[in-house]
Design a protein around this motif. Structure first.
Motif, PDB file in Angstrom:
ATOM      1  N   TYR A   1      59.321  14.696 -41.291  1.00  0.00           N
ATOM      2  CA  TYR A   1      58.446  15.355 -40.301  1.00  0.00           C
ATOM      3  C   TYR A   1      57.414  16.226 -41.020  1.00  0.00           C
ATOM      4  O   TYR A   1      56.219  16.186 -40.722  1.00  0.00           O
ATOM      5  CB  TYR A   1      59.290  16.200 -39.341  1.00  0.00           C
ATOM      6  CG  TYR A   1      58.470  17.104 -38.444  1.00  0.00           C
ATOM      7  CD1 TYR A   1      57.933  16.623 -37.247  1.00  0.00           C
ATOM      8  CD2 TYR A   1      58.211  18.429 -38.798  1.00  0.00           C
ATOM      9  CE1 TYR A   1      57.163  17.440 -36.437  1.00  0.00           C
ATOM     10  CE2 TYR A   1      57.447  19.250 -37.995  1.00  0.00           C
ATOM     11  CZ  TYR A   1      56.922  18.759 -36.814  1.00  0.00           C
ATOM     12  OH  TYR A   1      56.147  19.570 -36.014  1.00  0.00           O
TER      13      TYR A   1
ATOM     14  N   SER B   1      68.227  20.987 -38.654  1.00  0.00           N
ATOM     15  CA  SER B   1      66.851  21.170 -38.162  1.00  0.00           C
ATOM     16  C   SER B   1      65.958  21.930 -39.145  1.00  0.00           C
ATOM     17  O   SER B   1      64.758  21.701 -39.209  1.00  0.00           O
ATOM     18  CB  SER B   1      66.853  21.857 -36.803  1.00  0.00           C
ATOM     19  OG  SER B   1      67.439  23.132 -36.911  1.00  0.00           O
TER      20      SER B   1
ATOM     21  N   ALA C   1      61.383  13.979 -33.262  1.00  0.00           N
ATOM     22  CA  ALA C   1      61.277  13.537 -31.868  1.00  0.00           C
ATOM     23  C   ALA C   1      59.940  13.956 -31.255  1.00  0.00           C
ATOM     24  O   ALA C   1      59.394  13.262 -30.392  1.00  0.00           O
ATOM     25  CB  ALA C   1      62.442  14.103 -31.052  1.00  0.00           C
ATOM     26  N   GLY C   2      59.401  15.097 -31.717  1.00  0.00           N
ATOM     27  CA  GLY C   2      58.115  15.553 -31.181  1.00  0.00           C
ATOM     28  C   GLY C   2      56.917  15.041 -31.961  1.00  0.00           C
ATOM     29  O   GLY C   2      55.765  15.235 -31.559  1.00  0.00           O
TER      30      GLY C   2
ATOM     31  N   GLU D   1      55.737  12.067 -32.419  1.00  0.00           N
ATOM     32  CA  GLU D   1      54.912  11.063 -31.721  1.00  0.00           C
ATOM     33  C   GLU D   1      53.737  11.746 -31.013  1.00  0.00           C
ATOM     34  O   GLU D   1      52.601  11.288 -31.082  1.00  0.00           O
ATOM     35  CB  GLU D   1      55.756  10.325 -30.656  1.00  0.00           C
ATOM     36  CG  GLU D   1      56.874   9.472 -31.205  1.00  0.00           C
ATOM     37  CD  GLU D   1      56.437   8.062 -31.589  1.00  0.00           C
ATOM     38  OE1 GLU D   1      55.240   7.739 -31.433  1.00  0.00           O
ATOM     39  OE2 GLU D   1      57.285   7.300 -32.078  1.00  0.00           O
TER      40      GLU D   1
ATOM     41  N   PRO E   1      62.695   3.963 -35.580  1.00  0.00           N
ATOM     42  CA  PRO E   1      63.312   4.125 -34.260  1.00  0.00           C
ATOM     43  C   PRO E   1      63.177   2.817 -33.468  1.00  0.00           C
ATOM     44  O   PRO E   1      62.302   2.004 -33.782  1.00  0.00           O
ATOM     45  CB  PRO E   1      62.486   5.242 -33.609  1.00  0.00           C
ATOM     46  CG  PRO E   1      61.212   5.304 -34.364  1.00  0.00           C
ATOM     47  CD  PRO E   1      61.444   4.721 -35.724  1.00  0.00           C
TER      48      PRO E   1
ATOM     49  N   ASP F   1      63.855   7.729 -38.046  1.00  0.00           N
ATOM     50  CA  ASP F   1      64.448   7.768 -36.713  1.00  0.00           C
ATOM     51  C   ASP F   1      64.908   9.205 -36.429  1.00  0.00           C
ATOM     52  O   ASP F   1      65.702   9.755 -37.202  1.00  0.00           O
ATOM     53  CB  ASP F   1      65.646   6.808 -36.662  1.00  0.00           C
ATOM     54  CG  ASP F   1      66.201   6.641 -35.250  1.00  0.00           C
ATOM     55  OD1 ASP F   1      66.001   7.542 -34.414  1.00  0.00           O
ATOM     56  OD2 ASP F   1      66.834   5.608 -34.995  1.00  0.00           O
ATOM     57  N   PRO F   2      64.407   9.837 -35.346  1.00  0.00           N
ATOM     58  CA  PRO F   2      64.770  11.237 -35.063  1.00  0.00           C
ATOM     59  C   PRO F   2      66.287  11.487 -35.008  1.00  0.00           C
ATOM     60  O   PRO F   2      66.736  12.611 -35.234  1.00  0.00           O
ATOM     61  CB  PRO F   2      64.134  11.500 -33.695  1.00  0.00           C
ATOM     62  CG  PRO F   2      63.012  10.512 -33.600  1.00  0.00           C
ATOM     63  CD  PRO F   2      63.448   9.297 -34.369  1.00  0.00           C
ATOM     64  N   GLN F   3      67.071  10.439 -34.739  1.00  0.00           N
ATOM     65  CA  GLN F   3      68.529  10.630 -34.693  1.00  0.00           C
ATOM     66  C   GLN F   3      69.115  10.913 -36.080  1.00  0.00           C
ATOM     67  O   GLN F   3      70.210  11.453 -36.200  1.00  0.00           O
ATOM     68  CB  GLN F   3      69.203   9.394 -34.102  1.00  0.00           C
ATOM     69  CG  GLN F   3      68.866   9.182 -32.629  1.00  0.00           C
ATOM     70  CD  GLN F   3      69.513   7.914 -32.104  1.00  0.00           C
ATOM     71  OE1 GLN F   3      70.722   7.823 -31.997  1.00  0.00           O
ATOM     72  NE2 GLN F   3      68.690   6.938 -31.776  1.00  0.00           N
TER      73      GLN F   3
ATOM     74  N   ILE G   1      65.624  16.498 -36.186  1.00  0.00           N
ATOM     75  CA  ILE G   1      65.340  16.395 -34.751  1.00  0.00           C
ATOM     76  C   ILE G   1      63.864  16.686 -34.457  1.00  0.00           C
ATOM     77  O   ILE G   1      63.324  16.235 -33.459  1.00  0.00           O
ATOM     78  CB  ILE G   1      66.293  17.319 -33.951  1.00  0.00           C
ATOM     79  CG1 ILE G   1      66.279  16.968 -32.462  1.00  0.00           C
ATOM     80  CG2 ILE G   1      65.990  18.786 -34.197  1.00  0.00           C
ATOM     81  CD1 ILE G   1      66.800  15.588 -32.132  1.00  0.00           C
ATOM     82  N   HIS G   2      63.177  17.402 -35.358  1.00  0.00           N
ATOM     83  CA  HIS G   2      61.738  17.693 -35.142  1.00  0.00           C
ATOM     84  C   HIS G   2      60.919  16.414 -35.021  1.00  0.00           C
ATOM     85  O   HIS G   2      59.848  16.405 -34.418  1.00  0.00           O
ATOM     86  CB  HIS G   2      61.182  18.526 -36.306  1.00  0.00           C
ATOM     87  CG  HIS G   2      61.815  19.866 -36.440  1.00  0.00           C
ATOM     88  ND1 HIS G   2      61.824  20.793 -35.418  1.00  0.00           N
ATOM     89  CD2 HIS G   2      62.473  20.440 -37.473  1.00  0.00           C
ATOM     90  CE1 HIS G   2      62.450  21.883 -35.813  1.00  0.00           C
ATOM     91  NE2 HIS G   2      62.876  21.689 -37.056  1.00  0.00           N
TER      92      HIS G   2
END
Length: 281
Positions: A78, A72, A110-111, A113, A149, A57-59, A107-108
């Motif tokens: 990731y 980060s 999140a991109g 996907e 997520p 989960d990006p969180q 947080i990386h």
């Protein structure tokens, strides 16, 4: 309470002969997915099993709750999925237990996907990395928990392809079963096309408040629909469970004698005793 604790401590839980890989999934948010992932992992590690948590989960809430570094610039899941970095290079040991490990999310993710869309074998990236990682361990992992997520994108599909078992937390509240049939249909599609070993083995009732008729009604409904999958243990609503992550701990590490902690220890014991389901031929 003391009797419950004694019963838990007296039991010698079996460890599986082969790694059990769970994806904790429910596309409905706020049902206790991360809480369940972290606390079941900590409970099983406390019982003597070697446990790996993969935070997808990006969180990064599971990483936070296990006291794991995930700024980060931290090497994370990731890098494993996008840059083919071996899992062994990003795994961290949780300060809570020598038997509890985590592959953090940053947080990386999140991109990821979008980046996965154009990649070869994009649904298999996590499984390939995990299989390679488990195969080269000198000491085997008994359990792997993948925290997803709350959506059905490529990250969650990767989690379903990597796992053999699905654990669905369901909160004992209104609309609890809303969206569940959609989730089960999605799991069936993945089983049919991408991962024939996938199986909804476990359902855990969370946020249970015994004082309300609604919670009892929901628990009864879920048990009727899924008699074989639902654990007997109910996870109560608990301030202690909510507080623990802010200290970088599971509720087991934060307050071992709280009702929430004892409930997760009991749920973990049930999962261990039940063992992996026998695959349908």
């Amino acid at each position: 309470m003391t009797r419950r604790r004694r019963a838990i401590e007296a039991e010698d839980l079996p460890v599986p002969s082969k790694t059990r890989v769970f994806t904790i999934a429910n596309q409905k948010g706020g049902v206790g997915k991360t809480t369940t992932t972290v606390n079941l992992a900590a409970a099983l590690a406390k019982s003597g099993a070697r446990v790996l948590v993969i935070d997808l989960d990006p969180q990064g809430n599971a990483s936070t709750a296990l006291g794991i570094e995930h700024r980060s610039e931290t090497a994370s899941v990731y890098d494993v999925m996008i840059n083919d970095v071996p899992m062994a290079d990003v795994v961290q040991k949780s300060p809570e237990s020598d038997l509890l490990f985590c592959i953090p999310a940053t947080i990386h993710l999140a991109g990821a996907e979008i980046e996965l869309v154009s990649m070869v074998a994009r649904e298999q990236r996590l499984r390939s990395a995990l299989d390679a990682f488990l195969a080269e361990r000198d000491e085997p992992f008994h359990y792997v928990f993948i925290d997803c997520p709350p959506s059905l994108g490529l990250l969650t599909i990767n989690a379903f392809v990597a796992a053999r078992e699905v654990l669905i937390p369901i909160q004992c509240e209104y609309y609890a079963l809303e969206g569940l049939s959609q989730l089960l249909n999605n799991i069936k599609l993945i089983e049919r096309h991408l991962n024939p070993e996938l199986n909804v083995s476990t359902i855990l009732l969370t946020m249970y408040d015994s004082r309300t008729n609604l919670a009892n009604q929901v628990a009864e409904d879920v048990r009727q629909h899924f008699p074989d999958q639902v654990l007997d243990t109910l996870i109560p609503r608990s301030v202690r469970i909510s507080e623990a992550p802010s200290f970088g701990l599971s509720v087991i590490g934060y307050d071992a004698n709280s009702p929430g902690s004892l409930s997760y220890l009991e749920a973990a014991a049930e999962i261990a005793r039940r063992g992996a389901p026998i695959a349908q031929q």
